[in-house]
Design an enzyme around this catalytic site. Structure first.
Site, PDB file in Angstrom:
ATOM      1  N   CYS A 127       0.885  -1.292  -0.033  1.00 37.57           N
ATOM      2  CA  CYS A 127       0.015  -0.231  -0.042  1.00 37.57           C
ATOM      3  C   CYS A 127       0.738   1.488   0.052  1.00 37.57           C
ATOM      4  O   CYS A 127       0.080   2.454  -0.378  1.00 37.57           O
ATOM      5  CB  CYS A 127      -0.993   0.134   1.262  1.00 37.57           C
ATOM      6  SG  CYS A 127      -1.999  -1.627   1.102  1.00 37.57           S
ATOM      7  N   HIS A 260      -3.224   7.100   2.380  1.00 39.53           N
ATOM      8  CA  HIS A 260      -3.712   5.731   1.828  1.00 39.53           C
ATOM      9  C   HIS A 260      -4.916   5.594   2.272  1.00 39.53           C
ATOM     10  O   HIS A 260      -5.285   5.795   3.473  1.00 39.53           O
ATOM     11  CB  HIS A 260      -2.597   4.822   2.072  1.00 39.53           C
ATOM     12  CG  HIS A 260      -3.125   3.290   1.884  1.00 39.53           C
ATOM     13  ND1 HIS A 260      -3.601   2.719   0.844  1.00 39.53           N
ATOM     14  CD2 HIS A 260      -3.213   2.145   2.852  1.00 39.53           C
ATOM     15  CE1 HIS A 260      -3.979   1.598   0.926  1.00 39.53           C
ATOM     16  NE2 HIS A 260      -3.753   1.163   2.229  1.00 39.53           N
ATOM     17  N   ASN A 290     -10.143  -0.076   0.343  1.00 46.65           N
ATOM     18  CA  ASN A 290      -8.492  -0.121   0.162  1.00 46.65           C
ATOM     19  C   ASN A 290      -8.163  -0.825  -1.121  1.00 46.65           C
ATOM     20  O   ASN A 290      -8.383  -2.081  -1.281  1.00 46.65           O
ATOM     21  CB  ASN A 290      -8.135  -0.837   1.329  1.00 46.65           C
ATOM     22  CG  ASN A 290      -6.812  -1.024   1.565  1.00 46.65           C
ATOM     23  OD1 ASN A 290      -5.779  -0.562   0.551  1.00 46.65           O
ATOM     24  ND2 ASN A 290      -6.026  -1.319   2.635  1.00 46.65           N
TER      25      ASN A 290
END
Ligand code: ACO
Length: 333
Positions: A127, A260, A290
């Site tokens: 990520c 993020h 996500n």
């Protein structure tokens, strides 16, 4: 890629266009809960929204691969920048869900865009991948090795999900975001911070591999959510403060925070620590879930296209993910 003479080195790399792409299949929490119930797995819209802020995610159809999403995002970024694909002399794709073990997804993107010869490679930092890729592209541009880079975050995370594990499968989605990053003497990327701590490999991983013609070990995502949460909150604040200090700026200089998009509670906690109001926090986790390396460029593109982010705004981008990896970039848009 050829190094040019130092006298011609640009002072900055600068984003000149953004783009993104989401697969058309949108699943609300209720849609997903219904599908999971058929497997005997119980979850609810209420639980997911309260713990994560996620309301929906997009999943790619079977047969759609990471490079397909990446190319769509790249084309949108090129169009926004007013550049032809032929102008690109560096391609970096941040992904943990590549089309193949090798070659890199970046090489496949290059081929699909019809440009040949420029360097193309993937960055694997889960990520934090887009932050890593942006920092690497910035360094290559400022040292004269490239002038116009495509930096892409693209993921089909749905392929790694264990739909029998409700603690992880409700969190992730698919998508891609891209920027065209160009040499410039106008600001530009002001500073970057990259970190990793391999002691935490086990708290967030997809431990399987390919050997002897088979998937060996478990090829599905595993996460100790509370452990990741605790680490993420600490390192994101540290990275934000470090990148501000490096650039000689303070929290007051930030126009937008684009973290993020993993969990609204982590994002709000960072914003609070930096004394940034809700209007300065770009949130897309509600609609995207996500999307790992894609989440930051996706959120950036959304806020550019809806008119919130304009030329001259100072943006703090920060990522955290498996590795454990984390990092931040401060830039003037
Ligand atoms: N639906 C209903 N109940 C659930 C679900 C679900 N989908 N998932 C878990 N639960 C239950 C658990 O079983 C547990 O029940 P119990 O108390 O009866 O045992 C309860 O909810 C609480 O579970 P926790 O895991 O303690 O829940 P928590 O509040 O920590 O939230 C979450 C979990 C959302 C995963 C959170 O820990 C988190 O966001 N962690 C960080 C994730 C992250 O930031 N990742 C970023 C990097 S991702 C990357 O790099 C790929």
């Amino acid at each position: 890629m050829t190094a040019s003479s130092t006298s011609a080195l640009p002072r900055f790399s600068r984003i000149v266009g953004t783009g993104s792409h989401l697969p058309s299949q949108r699943l609300s929490n209720t849609d997903l809960a219904r599908e999971l119930a058929e497997r005997g797995i119980q979850t609810s819209d209420e639980w997911i929204v309260e713990r994560t802020g996620i309301r929906a995610r997009h999943f790619a159809d079977a047969g759609v691969v990471c490079s397909d999403l990446a190319v769509a995002a790249a084309r949108a970024a090129l169009q926004a920048a007013g550049r032809e694909a032929a102008a690109i002399d560096l391609i970096i794709v941040a992904t943990s869900t590549p089309d193949m073990v090798f070659p890199s997804t970046a090489c496949i993107v290059q081929q699909k865009l019809g440009v040949h010869g420029c360097p193309a490679f993937d960055v694997q930092a889960v990520c934090s991948g887009f932050i890593y890729a942006l920092a690497v592209a910035d360094a290559l541009i400022r040292t004269g090795s490239a002038r116009c880079a495509l930096v892409i975050g693209s993921e089909v995370f749905s392929r790694l999900l264990d739909f029998n594990d409700r603690t992880t499968c409700v969190l992730f989605g698919d998508g891609a975001g891209a920027v065209v990053l160009e040499a410039s003497n106008e600001p530009g990327l002001l500073a970057s911070e990259l970190h990793a701590d391999g002691r935490h490999v086990g708290i967030l991983c997809t431990p399987g591999t390919v050997a002897g013609g088979k998937a060996i070990g478990d090829p599905l995502l595993k996460m100790d959510g509370p452990a990741v949460f605790k680490l993420a909150v600490g390192v994101l604040e540290d990275a934000a403060r470090a990148v501000l200090a490096k650039a000689g700026k303070t929290e007051a200089d930030i126009d937008f925070l684009i973290p993020h998009q993993a969990n609204i509670r982590i994002m709000q906690s960072t914003a609070r620590k930096l004394k940034l109001g809700a209007d300065k926090l770009v949130v897309t986790v509600d609609e995207h879930g996500n999307t790992s390396a894609a989440s930051i460029p996706l959120a950036l593109d959304v806020a550019v296209r809806d008119g919130r982010i304009r030329r001259g705004h100072r943006l703090l981008l920060e990522g955290v993910g498996g590795g454990f990896t984390w990092g931040a970039v401060l830039l003037e848009f």
